[in-house]
Motif scaffolding. Structure first.
Motif, PDB file in Angstrom:
ATOM      1  N   LEU A 337      41.771   7.664 -53.049  1.00 18.13           N
ATOM      2  CA  LEU A 337      42.148   8.926 -53.667  1.00 18.13           C
ATOM      3  C   LEU A 337      41.446  10.129 -53.035  1.00 18.13           C
ATOM      4  CD1 LEU A 337      44.016  10.081 -55.774  1.00 18.13           C
ATOM      5  CD2 LEU A 337      42.200   9.814 -57.489  1.00 18.13           C
ATOM      6  N   PRO A 338      40.134  10.071 -52.740  1.00 17.79           N
ATOM      7  CA  PRO A 338      39.490  11.220 -52.078  1.00 17.79           C
ATOM      8  C   PRO A 338      40.098  11.539 -50.712  1.00 17.79           C
ATOM      9  CG  PRO A 338      37.832   9.770 -53.026  1.00 17.79           C
ATOM     10  CD  PRO A 338      39.133   9.040 -53.107  1.00 17.79           C
ATOM     11  N   ILE A 339      40.566  10.511 -49.991  1.00 21.37           N
ATOM     12  CA  ILE A 339      41.207  10.747 -48.700  1.00 21.37           C
ATOM     13  C   ILE A 339      42.513  11.521 -48.900  1.00 21.37           C
ATOM     14  CG2 ILE A 339      42.084   9.693 -46.596  1.00 21.37           C
ATOM     15  CD1 ILE A 339      39.140   9.116 -47.051  1.00 21.37           C
ATOM     16  N   PHE A 365      48.063   6.824 -43.833  1.00 15.33           N
ATOM     17  CA  PHE A 365      47.278   6.019 -42.900  1.00 15.33           C
ATOM     18  C   PHE A 365      45.853   6.533 -42.756  1.00 15.33           C
ATOM     19  CE2 PHE A 365      51.648   5.118 -41.325  1.00 15.33           C
ATOM     20  CZ  PHE A 365      51.636   3.752 -41.561  1.00 15.33           C
ATOM     21  N   GLY A 366      45.608   7.759 -43.219  1.00 13.90           N
ATOM     22  CA  GLY A 366      44.235   8.268 -43.228  1.00 13.90           C
ATOM     23  C   GLY A 366      43.329   7.469 -44.140  1.00 13.90           C
ATOM     24  N   THR A 367      43.933   6.666 -45.013  1.00 14.57           N
ATOM     25  CA  THR A 367      43.129   5.814 -45.898  1.00 14.57           C
ATOM     26  C   THR A 367      42.434   4.698 -45.129  1.00 14.57           C
ATOM     27  OG1 THR A 367      45.128   4.530 -46.444  1.00 14.57           O
ATOM     28  CG2 THR A 367      44.522   6.315 -47.928  1.00 14.57           C
ATOM     29  N   THR A 368      42.649   4.642 -43.797  1.00 17.92           N
ATOM     30  CA  THR A 368      41.809   3.771 -42.979  1.00 17.92           C
ATOM     31  C   THR A 368      40.335   4.117 -43.173  1.00 17.92           C
ATOM     32  OG1 THR A 368      41.355   3.048 -40.715  1.00 17.92           O
ATOM     33  CG2 THR A 368      42.006   5.334 -40.988  1.00 17.92           C
ATOM     34  N   LEU A 379      32.939  12.826 -52.281  1.00 17.23           N
ATOM     35  CA  LEU A 379      32.860  14.041 -51.483  1.00 17.23           C
ATOM     36  C   LEU A 379      32.947  13.711 -49.994  1.00 17.23           C
ATOM     37  CD1 LEU A 379      32.492  17.072 -51.212  1.00 17.23           C
ATOM     38  CD2 LEU A 379      29.993  16.727 -51.323  1.00 17.23           C
ATOM     39  N   ALA A 380      32.260  12.657 -49.596  1.00 20.18           N
ATOM     40  CA  ALA A 380      32.326  12.229 -48.197  1.00 20.18           C
ATOM     41  C   ALA A 380      33.748  11.807 -47.838  1.00 20.18           C
ATOM     42  CB  ALA A 380      31.353  11.074 -47.949  1.00 20.18           C
ATOM     43  N   GLY A 381      34.420  11.124 -48.771  1.00 19.63           N
ATOM     44  CA  GLY A 381      35.801  10.734 -48.536  1.00 19.63           C
ATOM     45  C   GLY A 381      36.709  11.937 -48.387  1.00 19.63           C
ATOM     46  N   PHE A 382      36.484  12.947 -49.209  1.00 17.78           N
ATOM     47  CA  PHE A 382      37.249  14.187 -49.115  1.00 17.78           C
ATOM     48  C   PHE A 382      37.065  14.831 -47.738  1.00 17.78           C
ATOM     49  CE2 PHE A 382      37.289  18.822 -49.399  1.00 17.78           C
ATOM     50  CZ  PHE A 382      38.536  19.070 -49.965  1.00 17.78           C
ATOM     51  N   ILE A 383      35.818  14.910 -47.296  1.00 17.78           N
ATOM     52  CA  ILE A 383      35.514  15.507 -45.986  1.00 17.78           C
ATOM     53  C   ILE A 383      36.167  14.689 -44.871  1.00 17.78           C
ATOM     54  CG2 ILE A 383      33.662  16.014 -44.352  1.00 17.78           C
ATOM     55  CD1 ILE A 383      31.871  16.569 -46.797  1.00 17.78           C
ATOM     56  N   ALA A 384      36.130  13.357 -45.012  1.00 18.28           N
ATOM     57  CA  ALA A 384      36.763  12.494 -44.012  1.00 18.28           C
ATOM     58  C   ALA A 384      38.262  12.761 -43.936  1.00 18.28           C
ATOM     59  CB  ALA A 384      36.503  11.025 -44.351  1.00 18.28           C
ATOM     60  N   GLY A 385      38.902  12.945 -45.092  1.00 17.11           N
ATOM     61  CA  GLY A 385      40.322  13.270 -45.117  1.00 17.11           C
ATOM     62  C   GLY A 385      40.620  14.578 -44.423  1.00 17.11           C
TER      63      GLY A 385
END
Length: 450
Positions: A337-339, A365-368, A379-385
């Protein structure tokens, strides 16, 4: 110890003696393949399926070639069905068990068979991996995952065979040789590159395939052969396919719920998994829990596409199937979900519209990078997205669409950039705490796809 570092232990709610039989797992996924086949005959006539299948087998298939638009939706589904059966046959012939990563590969193959993979362009790559296994004297089962995921470079086989202006005979010969070479070098390279992103990108083969595709395209371009990126997508499928997908995932959830004795026991523990290094959820949780997780991921992904006004075409449904498959090997609604949110937010300010196929594929596919949010937090997942959305729109040129796992290629770079920075911030934060206990360093991949 950081609370996110102790997520690999087997949940206490899972009884290891209650192992789901292989026959039951085969039955579930054979039924999935049969469902796709029946659906194909419902949507198109046998004549249309035959003509469409010939078009799919004999056409270049570089990213993004929607088989719904190239041929017809029934032929695309029939192709996905046959590729599903082929995958299950390879699992059986190699005497492998249906594990979480195998399920991820199965659904990834099925999904990408809607826009790039087919029986012709995937076979040489699989045979190349088989040849590698024989030369290094390993059982093929040890390299089955690279063989299945490595078919992401199938478009290169099709491109050489059908789109370079070669006589058909020489096109088939050279395309097959290219596929054999790709399959042969893929396993050792995949094992090496897994350390590049330390298991924080689930599509490790996608990153490896991107590197291989980049070299092949560079060689072709050096001879003056121009290969550009491509996009052919269909529209107007939302009505029928929203019903189909919601129904399919509802059935998955129901089967899982029944197998898990009509309860959600174990699912909360699954949500605590970081997802790093393609974990095998089948070995950690009851098969019913895994099916429910796959179902919920499918429902979430489909709802996201419809909510932002996207189209359910071949590539998008392929992305949804891939997420569902990795629901058995690293993904769950908490870490994907954050991605989604990160890709969506940056997409609002991006040159690509948020409901465009490219933006939607970046989200799916960004959920890789789901392990990043699973390990370091939302928050890190959000930034990664956010970073992934920026990266993925610019790397396709390097392999000219020959690598179907473009987001896996991009995700590897994104993870390699962000993980050391997140480790640094984590260390600084820990150092500022009085009487702190130092966090363990980020572990290397605990299970490599080699």
């Amino acid at each position: 110890m950081d609370k996110r570092t102790d997520k690999k232990k087997v949940p206490t709610t899972f009884n290891p003696h209650e192992i789901t039989s292989e026959r039951l797992k085969y039955s579930v996924f054979l039924t999935f393949g049969l469902f796709l086949m029946v659906l194909a005959f419902v949507l198109n006539s046998p004549k249309e399926l035959w003509i469409g299948s010939i078009i799919i087998l004999t056409s270049p298939a570089k990213l993004v070639t929607d088989y719904f638009e190239l041929a017809n939706s029934g032929s695309a589904l029939l192709n996905a069905s046959l590729m599903t059966f082929k995958t299950l046959a390879l699992v059986r012939l190699s005497k492998s068990k249906i594990t979480g990563p195998i399920i991820a590969a199965l659904f990834t193959v099925a999904g990408f068979s809607l826009f790039g993979k087919n029986l012709y362009n995937s076979l040489p790559i699989i045979l190349g991996v088989y040849g590698y296994a024989k030369i290094v004297r390993n059982p093929f089962s040890k390299h089955l995952l690279p063989a299945l995921f490595g078919t992401s470079l199938g478009p290169l086989v099709s491109e050489i065979t059908f789109n370079l202006g070669l006589p058909l005979f020489w096109g088939i010969i050279l395309g097959t040789l290219a596929g054999l070479l790709i399959g042969f070098v893929l396993p050792p390279l995949a094992k090496h590159f897994a350390f590049f992103h330390r298991g924080f990108s689930l599509y490790n083969i996608g990153f490896t395939a991107g590197i291989i595709g980049m070299f092949f395209i560079s060689i072709l371009r050096s001879f003056g052969i121009t290969i550009d990126a491509y996009e052919l997508v269909s529209t107007g499928n939302n009505g029928i396919f929203s019903i189909i997908l919601y129904s399919l995932f509802a059935v998955f959830f129901f089967i899982g719920f029944v197998l898990n004795k009509w309860q959600m026991t174990g699912y909360r523990q699954l949500l605590n998994q970081s997802g790093q290094s393609v974990p095998d959820f089948i070995s950690l949780f009851h098969f019913g829990v895994v099916l429910m997780n796959m179902s919920l991921l499918g429902l979430l992904s489909t709802s996201y596409i419809l909510a932002v006004g996207g189209e359910l075409n071949g590539p998008i449904i392929g992305g949804i199937f891939t997420i569902v498959g990795f629901g058995a090997a690293g993904k769950h609604i908490k870490n994907v979900l954050p991605i989604f949110v990160g890709v969506f937010v940056v997409g609002l300010f991006n040159v690509s519209e948020i409901h465009s196929t490219s933006a939607l594929l970046a989200a799916l596919f960004g959920t890789t990078l789901a392990p990043i949010s699973g390990y370091y937090g939302s928050l890190a997942g959000f930034i990664a997205g956010v970073f992934h959305m920026a990266m993925v729109l610019n790397v396709n040129y390097l392999h000219a669409g020959m690598n179907l796992y473009n987001n896996g290629f991009s995700g590897g770079f994104t993870a390699a950039l962000l993980v050391p920075l997140f480790d640094l911030f984590k260390t600084i934060k820990a150092d500022r705490k009085p009487n702190h206990k130092k966090d363990k360093p980020t572990p290397l991949p605990i299970k490599l796809i080699d």
